[in-house]
Scaffold this motif. Structure first.
Motif, PDB file in Angstrom:
ATOM      1  N   LEU A 139      20.773 -14.766 -16.102  1.00 47.03           N
ATOM      2  CA  LEU A 139      21.031 -13.894 -14.962  1.00 47.03           C
ATOM      3  C   LEU A 139      20.590 -12.457 -15.164  1.00 47.03           C
ATOM      4  N   GLY A 140      20.457 -12.027 -16.420  1.00 45.17           N
ATOM      5  CA  GLY A 140      20.269 -10.615 -16.684  1.00 45.17           C
ATOM      6  C   GLY A 140      21.595  -9.884 -16.543  1.00 45.17           C
ATOM      7  N   LEU A 141      21.542  -8.615 -16.134  1.00 46.66           N
ATOM      8  CA  LEU A 141      22.746  -7.791 -16.048  1.00 46.66           C
ATOM      9  C   LEU A 141      23.674  -8.282 -14.937  1.00 46.66           C
ATOM     10  N   ILE A 142      24.958  -8.376 -15.271  1.00 45.36           N
ATOM     11  CA  ILE A 142      25.992  -8.699 -14.289  1.00 45.36           C
ATOM     12  C   ILE A 142      26.883  -7.478 -14.041  1.00 45.36           C
ATOM     13  N   GLY A 143      27.324  -6.814 -15.115  1.00 41.18           N
ATOM     14  CA  GLY A 143      28.180  -5.652 -14.963  1.00 41.18           C
ATOM     15  C   GLY A 143      28.091  -4.747 -16.176  1.00 41.18           C
ATOM     16  N   TYR A 144      28.591  -3.506 -16.035  1.00 44.41           N
ATOM     17  CA  TYR A 144      28.458  -2.531 -17.115  1.00 44.41           C
ATOM     18  C   TYR A 144      29.549  -1.468 -17.033  1.00 44.41           C
ATOM     19  N   GLU A 145      29.818  -0.855 -18.182  1.00 44.99           N
ATOM     20  CA  GLU A 145      30.819   0.207 -18.290  1.00 44.99           C
ATOM     21  C   GLU A 145      30.218   1.575 -17.994  1.00 44.99           C
ATOM     22  N   VAL A 146      31.060   2.464 -17.454  1.00 47.01           N
ATOM     23  CA  VAL A 146      30.710   3.883 -17.391  1.00 47.01           C
ATOM     24  C   VAL A 146      31.701   4.713 -18.196  1.00 47.01           C
ATOM     25  N   ASP A 147      32.739   4.059 -18.743  1.00 52.90           N
ATOM     26  CA  ASP A 147      33.711   4.732 -19.598  1.00 52.90           C
ATOM     27  C   ASP A 147      34.222   3.705 -20.606  1.00 52.90           C
ATOM     28  N   THR A 148      35.345   3.976 -21.217  1.00 53.54           N
ATOM     29  CA  THR A 148      35.865   3.052 -22.227  1.00 53.54           C
ATOM     30  C   THR A 148      37.046   2.232 -21.709  1.00 53.54           C
ATOM     31  N   SER A 149      37.159   2.101 -20.403  1.00 58.53           N
ATOM     32  CA  SER A 149      38.291   1.377 -19.808  1.00 58.53           C
ATOM     33  C   SER A 149      38.143  -0.128 -19.931  1.00 58.53           C
ATOM     34  N   GLY A 150      36.928  -0.604 -20.174  1.00 63.25           N
ATOM     35  CA  GLY A 150      36.679  -2.038 -20.191  1.00 63.25           C
ATOM     36  C   GLY A 150      36.330  -2.603 -18.830  1.00 63.25           C
ATOM     37  N   GLN A 151      36.504  -1.802 -17.771  1.00 63.86           N
ATOM     38  CA  GLN A 151      36.135  -2.245 -16.438  1.00 63.86           C
ATOM     39  C   GLN A 151      34.611  -2.212 -16.273  1.00 63.86           C
ATOM     40  N   LEU A 152      34.096  -3.216 -15.563  1.00 60.93           N
ATOM     41  CA  LEU A 152      32.646  -3.385 -15.452  1.00 60.93           C
ATOM     42  C   LEU A 152      32.205  -3.293 -13.997  1.00 60.93           C
ATOM     43  N   ILE A 153      31.340  -2.335 -13.712  1.00 65.54           N
ATOM     44  CA  ILE A 153      30.770  -2.210 -12.375  1.00 65.54           C
ATOM     45  C   ILE A 153      29.758  -3.329 -12.172  1.00 65.54           C
ATOM     46  N   VAL A 154      29.871  -4.071 -11.079  1.00 68.00           N
ATOM     47  CA  VAL A 154      28.966  -5.180 -10.813  1.00 68.00           C
ATOM     48  C   VAL A 154      27.607  -4.652 -10.371  1.00 68.00           C
ATOM     49  N   ASP A 155      26.559  -5.204 -10.955  1.00 66.41           N
ATOM     50  CA  ASP A 155      25.194  -4.825 -10.614  1.00 66.41           C
ATOM     51  C   ASP A 155      24.930  -5.058  -9.132  1.00 66.41           C
ATOM     52  N   GLU A 156      24.166  -4.164  -8.511  1.00 71.08           N
ATOM     53  CA  GLU A 156      23.904  -4.234  -7.081  1.00 71.08           C
ATOM     54  C   GLU A 156      23.017  -5.414  -6.683  1.00 71.08           C
ATOM     55  N   ASP A 157      22.310  -6.008  -7.622  1.00 70.01           N
ATOM     56  CA  ASP A 157      21.342  -7.052  -7.294  1.00 70.01           C
ATOM     57  C   ASP A 157      21.848  -8.457  -7.591  1.00 70.01           C
ATOM     58  N   VAL A 158      23.156  -8.603  -7.755  1.00 70.21           N
ATOM     59  CA  VAL A 158      23.752  -9.933  -7.893  1.00 70.21           C
ATOM     60  C   VAL A 158      24.965 -10.027  -6.979  1.00 70.21           C
ATOM     61  N   ILE A 159      25.293 -11.252  -6.607  1.00 65.40           N
ATOM     62  CA  ILE A 159      26.509 -11.536  -5.850  1.00 65.40           C
ATOM     63  C   ILE A 159      27.465 -12.243  -6.798  1.00 65.40           C
ATOM     64  N   VAL A 160      28.646 -11.683  -6.984  1.00 64.93           N
ATOM     65  CA  VAL A 160      29.621 -12.242  -7.916  1.00 64.93           C
ATOM     66  C   VAL A 160      30.815 -12.807  -7.153  1.00 64.93           C
ATOM     67  N   GLU A 161      31.184 -14.026  -7.511  1.00 67.03           N
ATOM     68  CA  GLU A 161      32.396 -14.654  -6.998  1.00 67.03           C
ATOM     69  C   GLU A 161      33.349 -14.892  -8.173  1.00 67.03           C
ATOM     70  N   ILE A 162      34.631 -14.882  -7.896  1.00 62.77           N
ATOM     71  CA  ILE A 162      35.641 -15.322  -8.850  1.00 62.77           C
ATOM     72  C   ILE A 162      36.272 -16.578  -8.256  1.00 62.77           C
ATOM     73  N   VAL A 163      36.069 -17.710  -8.936  1.00 62.41           N
ATOM     74  CA  VAL A 163      36.463 -18.986  -8.338  1.00 62.41           C
ATOM     75  C   VAL A 163      37.392 -19.764  -9.264  1.00 62.41           C
ATOM     76  N   ASP A 164      38.051 -20.740  -8.673  1.00 63.72           N
ATOM     77  CA  ASP A 164      38.834 -21.706  -9.438  1.00 63.72           C
ATOM     78  C   ASP A 164      37.852 -22.570 -10.228  1.00 63.72           C
ATOM     79  N   PRO A 165      37.958 -22.607 -11.567  1.00 73.05           N
ATOM     80  CA  PRO A 165      36.997 -23.375 -12.363  1.00 73.05           C
ATOM     81  C   PRO A 165      36.962 -24.858 -12.014  1.00 73.05           C
ATOM     82  N   GLU A 166      38.063 -25.396 -11.471  1.00 72.27           N
ATOM     83  CA  GLU A 166      38.132 -26.813 -11.153  1.00 72.27           C
ATOM     84  C   GLU A 166      37.540 -27.132  -9.790  1.00 72.27           C
ATOM     85  N   THR A 167      37.841 -26.309  -8.783  1.00 72.70           N
ATOM     86  CA  THR A 167      37.444 -26.628  -7.408  1.00 72.70           C
ATOM     87  C   THR A 167      36.227 -25.844  -6.926  1.00 72.70           C
TER      88      THR A 167
END
Length: 414
Positions: free
Chosen positions: A230-258
């Motif tokens: 996929l290349g880049l998905i997300g990245y930090e701008v500080d040390t919080s561990g939070q990752l900004i999602v790259d503008e050129d991908v669509i990210v979903e958070i899904v149930d791994p089973e369904t």
């Protein structure tokens, strides 16, 4: 380039982003009728009337790539017809991936700029240049910024230290574990101040202990989330561990089973869709767990950015684990068992020791061996494991019946 103005799309209204991405996705799906893989996999299912329809499309997983590439070499029919790749990679699995020299293919520059990289920097790149895409992802990003790159890869430590001081490398790309090893070796070399002052890391855990060590070493470190496919998905701008999602991908958070969308803020599997022309991946299941961060919980450094933000890496949806920057999968360990006569069962235990990944492969043989035969078996298994998984491990033989017959190949203690 200024970090804050690198990509104005990061600050556009959410409705504008969603509309632009949906329009691009519809256009992409319309072209997939000419794509060998998606024409077979989707049939008439590829029409979308709204975002909720996206979850009706099947999720494509790494294990699926292995199967379809075996039947339709080299890339399972996913690469756009008539496309000629610049690079032909082989990752553990084996999984075969194309690579393209254009920087927008992997899009790593955004993460590197956020980490402070700028034109004229000398970048010491320690990701492997051998068959796998990791090094080329960051090499491409660094060169698109205007940096010069030392292609260190997995060269001997002494050679890397010499190169760092000789060229005055101010930036590092690689795993967080190896950055610590490299900084300690440079400090022990007693050649003056270590020039490295900034780093982009991936492929391993950036633990609080490592962050503390890097702070004491006066090295500013940011991590990013990227995969070979996929290349880049997300990245930090500080040390919080939070990752900004790259503008050129669509990210979903899904149930791994369904495969259905999880409520916003809930933990689920990261599924990613790329909108590129040459190697389109629709609903690619990473196997990684994460969650979207609620707007009120975002770190101050994210500021006015309006795109989705991930809460970092929160584990795996399956037994697959990343060790020293490389994925190790149950299928690989099953193949190892099938390849060694008398090897009944294995269990790979992963832990941390002195801020480094530490792994031990426990092996259960069908019959007890003589001392000499045991030594030979350990050497055979160790060499084959390294060949299959691309990492080294210590091997321990255990008595028959020691490893539970529960279907587990990997235990991650980290």
């Amino acid at each position: 380039m200024d970090v804050e103005t690198h990509d104005p799309r990061e600050y556009r209204p959410q409705e504008e982003r969603r509309a632009a991405q949906f329009s691009a996705l519809i256009a992409k799906l319309a072209k997939l009728a000419d794509n060998n893989y998606y024409a077979r996999a989707y049939g008439e299912e590829a029409s979308l009337t709204g975002w909720s329809d996206l979850q009706n499309l099947p999720i494509l997983r790494k294990e699926d790539l292995i199967t379809i590439q075996r039947d339709d070499a080299p890339f399972g029919g996913i690469v756009a017809n008539g496309t000629v790749a610049d690079y032909l990679f082989v990752s553990p699995g084996p999984i075969h991936e194309p690579g393209f020299m254009k920087p927008e293919f992997w899009r790593a520059s955004r993460a590197m700029i956020a980490a402070g990289f700028k034109a004229g920097d000398i970048v010491h790149n320690t990701f492997s240049y051998h068959l796998t895409p990791g090094a080329w992802i960051f090499d491409s990003g660094a060169r698109s910024i205007g940096c010069s790159v030392i292609p260190a890869g997995n060269a001997q430590l002494e050679q890397q230290i010499t190169a760092i001081f000789q060229y005055g490398a101010v930036a590092y790309a690689g795993t967080p574990d190896f950055l610590k090893t490299l900084l300690e070796a440079c400090q022990a070399a007693d050649r003056g101040p270590v020039p490295i002052r900034k780093a982009i890391v991936s492929g391993g855990a950036l633990t609080p202990g490592l962050r503390e060590f890097f702070d004491k070493s006066n090295v500013s470190v940011r991590q990013c989330y990227a995969t070979a496919e996929l290349g880049l998905i997300g990245y930090e701008v500080d040390t919080s561990g939070q990752l900004i999602v790259d503008e050129d991908v669509i990210v979903e958070i899904v149930d791994p089973e369904t495969g259905e969308a999880m409520p916003f803020g809930a933990v689920g599997e990261v599924v990613v869709t790329t909108l590129r022309e040459d190697y389109p991946l629709i609903r690619f299941g990473t196997g990684d767990l994460s969650a979207f961060v609620q707007p009120e919980d975002r770190s101050d450094a994210i500021g006015a950015r309006t795109g989705p933000v991930l809460a970092g890496w929160l584990g795996r949806a399956d037994q697959t684990s990343k060790v020293r920057g490389m994925f190790v999968r149950p299928t690989q360990l099953n193949y190892l068992c099938q390849s060694v006569e008398g090897l009944q069962r294995v269990r790979l235990v992963i832990d941390r020791d002195n801020e480094k990944d530490d792994i031990m492969l426990f092996c259960e043989l069908e019959n007890r061996l003589t001392e000499t035969a045991e030594a030979d078996a350990i050497e055979t298994i160790s060499n084959l494991f390294r060949e299959i998984c691309h990492v080294k491990t210590k091997v321990t033989l255990v008595d028959r019946g020691t490893i539970a017959d529960d279907g587990k190949f990997i235990v991650d203690m980290r």
